[in-house]
Design a protein around this motif. Structure first.
Motif, PDB file in Angstrom:
ATOM      1  N   CYS A  51      80.070  23.630  23.032  1.00 43.99           N
ATOM      2  CA  CYS A  51      79.062  24.592  23.489  1.00 43.99           C
ATOM      3  C   CYS A  51      79.698  25.936  23.825  1.00 43.99           C
ATOM      4  O   CYS A  51      79.101  26.986  23.557  1.00 43.99           O
ATOM      5  N   ASN A  55      78.371  29.211  22.015  1.00 44.90           N
ATOM      6  CA  ASN A  55      77.845  30.323  22.809  1.00 44.90           C
ATOM      7  C   ASN A  55      78.621  31.611  22.548  1.00 44.90           C
ATOM      8  O   ASN A  55      78.042  32.700  22.509  1.00 44.90           O
ATOM      9  N   ARG A  59      77.095  35.220  20.938  1.00 44.65           N
ATOM     10  CA  ARG A  59      77.305  36.563  21.517  1.00 44.65           C
ATOM     11  C   ARG A  59      77.840  37.563  20.495  1.00 44.65           C
ATOM     12  O   ARG A  59      77.670  38.768  20.660  1.00 44.65           O
ATOM     13  N   TYR A 126      68.457  31.872  25.331  1.00 46.62           N
ATOM     14  CA  TYR A 126      68.992  30.531  25.165  1.00 46.62           C
ATOM     15  C   TYR A 126      70.516  30.514  25.103  1.00 46.62           C
ATOM     16  O   TYR A 126      71.145  31.484  24.712  1.00 46.62           O
ATOM     17  N   ARG A 127      71.047  29.367  25.496  1.00 51.22           N
ATOM     18  CA  ARG A 127      72.469  29.087  25.373  1.00 51.22           C
ATOM     19  C   ARG A 127      72.610  27.584  25.196  1.00 51.22           C
ATOM     20  O   ARG A 127      71.660  26.835  25.396  1.00 51.22           O
ATOM     21  N   GLN A 129      74.574  23.953  26.182  1.00 51.24           N
ATOM     22  CA  GLN A 129      75.307  23.287  27.257  1.00 51.24           C
ATOM     23  C   GLN A 129      75.705  21.895  26.794  1.00 51.24           C
ATOM     24  O   GLN A 129      75.067  21.337  25.899  1.00 51.24           O
ATOM     25  N   THR A 139      68.590  30.362  29.639  1.00 53.24           N
ATOM     26  CA  THR A 139      69.523  31.021  30.557  1.00 53.24           C
ATOM     27  C   THR A 139      68.930  31.159  31.955  1.00 53.24           C
ATOM     28  O   THR A 139      69.676  31.270  32.925  1.00 53.24           O
TER      29      THR A 139
END
Length: 170
Positions: A51, A55, A59, A126-127, A129, A139
């Motif tokens: 993750c 992530n 970015r 969103y991200r 995990q 988020t």
């Protein structure tokens, strides 16, 4: 991933505006393969967390949509038009694709099937995990629901073929 990445990039190149590849410490020709296909390559030190790497990749991306593939996945070419149609017409934030996980000997036709989130609107909401088999989260901590379609867009996943498992010592 040099043996797998080229076919992954070829499978999507006609359907994306940008390719971002995050290299987590390869010692083979992965970076040069990615650059040969016009991908922007970023380095992220592997820390054991899928993750974190995903992530980081998010970015780096500049587009409105994120097509999230691993090097051992391929978009089925005939489904590229359906992918573009979905993006143009939806008000949702993403989609799950049908992932055919090929197993056994290459060409045997054996596979398992599951749905996986592979399309995400790049809106900062969103991200991911979970270090392994990462899951989508908001988020702001609110529940994730009713914003993702389950589509018939297909991906072929080669990572469980006997030859790949043996080569990668999975």
């Amino acid at each position: 991933e040099q043996e797998l990445l080229e076919d992954c990039l070829i499978s999507v190149k006609d359907f994306v505006d940008e390719m971002v590849v995050v290299d987590t410490g390869s010692t083979d020709e992965t970076v040069s393969v990615a650059e040969r296909y016009g991908a922007r390559v970023f380095t992220y030190p592997w820390n054991g967390s899928f993750c974190d790497a995903r992530n980081y990749a998010i970015r780096q991306a500049e587009g409105e949509w994120l097509l999230l593939l691993d090097a051992d996945e391929r978009l089925v070419h005939e489904d590229g038009a359906r992918l573009l149609d979905f993006i143009r017409t939806t008000d949702l934030d993403g989609a799950h694709f049908k992932v055919y996980n090929f197993v056994g000997e290459e060409g045997s036709g054996q596979y398992t099937l599951h749905n996986a989130l592979r399309l995400l609107r790049n809106n900062g909401v969103y991200r991911f995990q979970g270090d392994i088999h990462e899951q989508i989260a908001r988020t702001d901590g609110r529940p994730v629901r009713d914003r993702f379609a389950v589509t018939d867009i297909r991906l072929h996943h080669l990572g469980y073929l006997d030859s790949v498992v043996k080569r990668k010592d999975k």
